[in-house]
Design a protein around this motif. Structure first.
Motif, mmCIF file in Angstrom:
data_model
loop_
_atom_site.group_PDB
_atom_site.id
_atom_site.type_symbol
_atom_site.label_atom_id
_atom_site.label_comp_id
_atom_site.label_asym_id
_atom_site.label_seq_id
_atom_site.Cartn_x
_atom_site.Cartn_y
_atom_site.Cartn_z
ATOM 1 N N ALA A 242 84.462 16.468 122.356
ATOM 2 C CA ALA A 242 83.161 16.708 122.993
ATOM 3 C C ALA A 242 83.317 17.901 123.935
ATOM 4 O O ALA A 242 84.285 17.962 124.704
ATOM 5 C CB ALA A 242 82.688 15.481 123.748
ATOM 6 N N LEU B 49 74.236 13.844 114.950
ATOM 7 C CA LEU B 49 74.879 12.551 115.105
ATOM 8 C C LEU B 49 73.806 11.461 115.036
ATOM 9 O O LEU B 49 72.626 11.725 115.318
ATOM 10 C CB LEU B 49 75.632 12.495 116.440
ATOM 11 N N GLU C 152 72.897 9.120 116.965
ATOM 12 C CA GLU C 152 72.091 8.943 118.177
ATOM 13 C C GLU C 152 71.055 10.045 118.369
ATOM 14 O O GLU C 152 70.072 9.872 119.069
ATOM 15 C CB GLU C 152 72.974 8.806 119.416
ATOM 16 N N GLU C 153 71.239 11.178 117.703
ATOM 17 C CA GLU C 153 70.242 12.246 117.760
ATOM 18 C C GLU C 153 69.058 11.960 116.851
ATOM 19 O O GLU C 153 67.975 12.474 117.069
ATOM 20 C CB GLU C 153 70.865 13.579 117.320
ATOM 21 N N VAL D 181 83.671 10.752 117.013
ATOM 22 C CA VAL D 181 83.559 12.159 117.401
ATOM 23 C C VAL D 181 84.940 12.584 117.888
ATOM 24 O O VAL D 181 85.488 12.006 118.823
ATOM 25 C CB VAL D 181 82.488 12.334 118.504
ATOM 26 N N GLY E 166 75.803 18.015 123.686
ATOM 27 C CA GLY E 166 74.962 16.900 123.264
ATOM 28 C C GLY E 166 74.527 16.918 121.816
ATOM 29 O O GLY E 166 73.838 16.004 121.378
ATOM 30 N N GLN E 167 74.931 17.921 121.038
ATOM 31 C CA GLN E 167 74.529 18.007 119.635
ATOM 32 C C GLN E 167 75.752 17.882 118.728
ATOM 33 O O GLN E 167 76.836 18.363 119.064
ATOM 34 C CB GLN E 167 73.828 19.333 119.349
ATOM 35 N N GLY E 168 75.557 17.265 117.564
ATOM 36 C CA GLY E 168 76.637 17.062 116.623
ATOM 37 C C GLY E 168 76.857 18.254 115.709
ATOM 38 O O GLY E 168 75.910 18.922 115.292
ATOM 39 N N ARG F 269 80.922 17.066 119.321
ATOM 40 C CA ARG F 269 79.669 17.121 120.073
ATOM 41 C C ARG F 269 79.748 18.353 120.966
ATOM 42 O O ARG F 269 80.696 18.524 121.727
ATOM 43 C CB ARG F 269 79.496 15.859 120.909
ATOM 44 N N ARG G 103 75.981 22.489 111.763
ATOM 45 C CA ARG G 103 75.118 21.565 112.508
ATOM 46 C C ARG G 103 74.959 20.282 111.718
ATOM 47 O O ARG G 103 74.499 20.277 110.581
ATOM 48 C CB ARG G 103 73.763 22.226 112.776
#
Length: 152
Positions: free
Chosen positions: A97, A142, A144-145, A94, A123-125, A120, A139
């Protein structure tokens, strides 16, 4: 129907494995990578589908793609990508952030963003994309999402 085994023999060359040079290391997986075995497997899989079907064409395309990667001498790069893709500890890089959308928009407007970078935001990629009308965020969740494979 394209015969993959014949095509593989026609394109066949020994795989070259480079020693580590100038900080670049050959992938360990490349020593275990058996192109001929993979092509034979793909050839056998393609025969499980009717000639001309989309499934057969997809398997054929996978085989031809591997042959092309080898022909243009990018097999080591592909194997590195494959290793990263299948390594559960690999993390998508990333670039930036941001806590808020406003911070991200300021950064985007500053001209520092490069096409394709992942960021990021709260909290969103998102991915930076260059459009004819300017740079935007797309949008792009990521890993982890998304959670583990198979969990929906």
């Amino acid at each position: 129907m394209l015969q993959l085994a014949a095509l593989a023999r026609w394109c066949s060359r020994p795989l070259l494995f480079e020693e580590p040079t100038k900080g670049r290391h050959a992938m360990i997986i490349s020593k275990d990578f058996d192109m001929d075995s993979i092509l034979r497997t793909l050839d056998a899989a393609s025969k499980n589908y009717p000639p001309g079907s989309k499934e057969e064409s997809a398997v054929q395309l996978a085989a031809i793609s591997l042959l092309y990667i080898r022909r243009i001498k990018k097999l080591d790069d592909f194997l590195e990508y494959y290793h990263d893709f299948s390594d559960p500890t690999f993390r998508v890089p990333v670039a930036q952030a941001f806590s808020t959308q406003e911070e991200a928009d300021k950064w985007l407007a500053s001209g520092q963003a490069s096409d394709g970078e992942l960021v990021r935001i709260a909290g969103q990629g998102f991915q930076v994309i260059q459009l004819p009308s300017g740079t935007r965020f797309l949008r792009t969740p990521l890993p982890e999402e998304l959670g583990p494979p198979g969990s929906e």
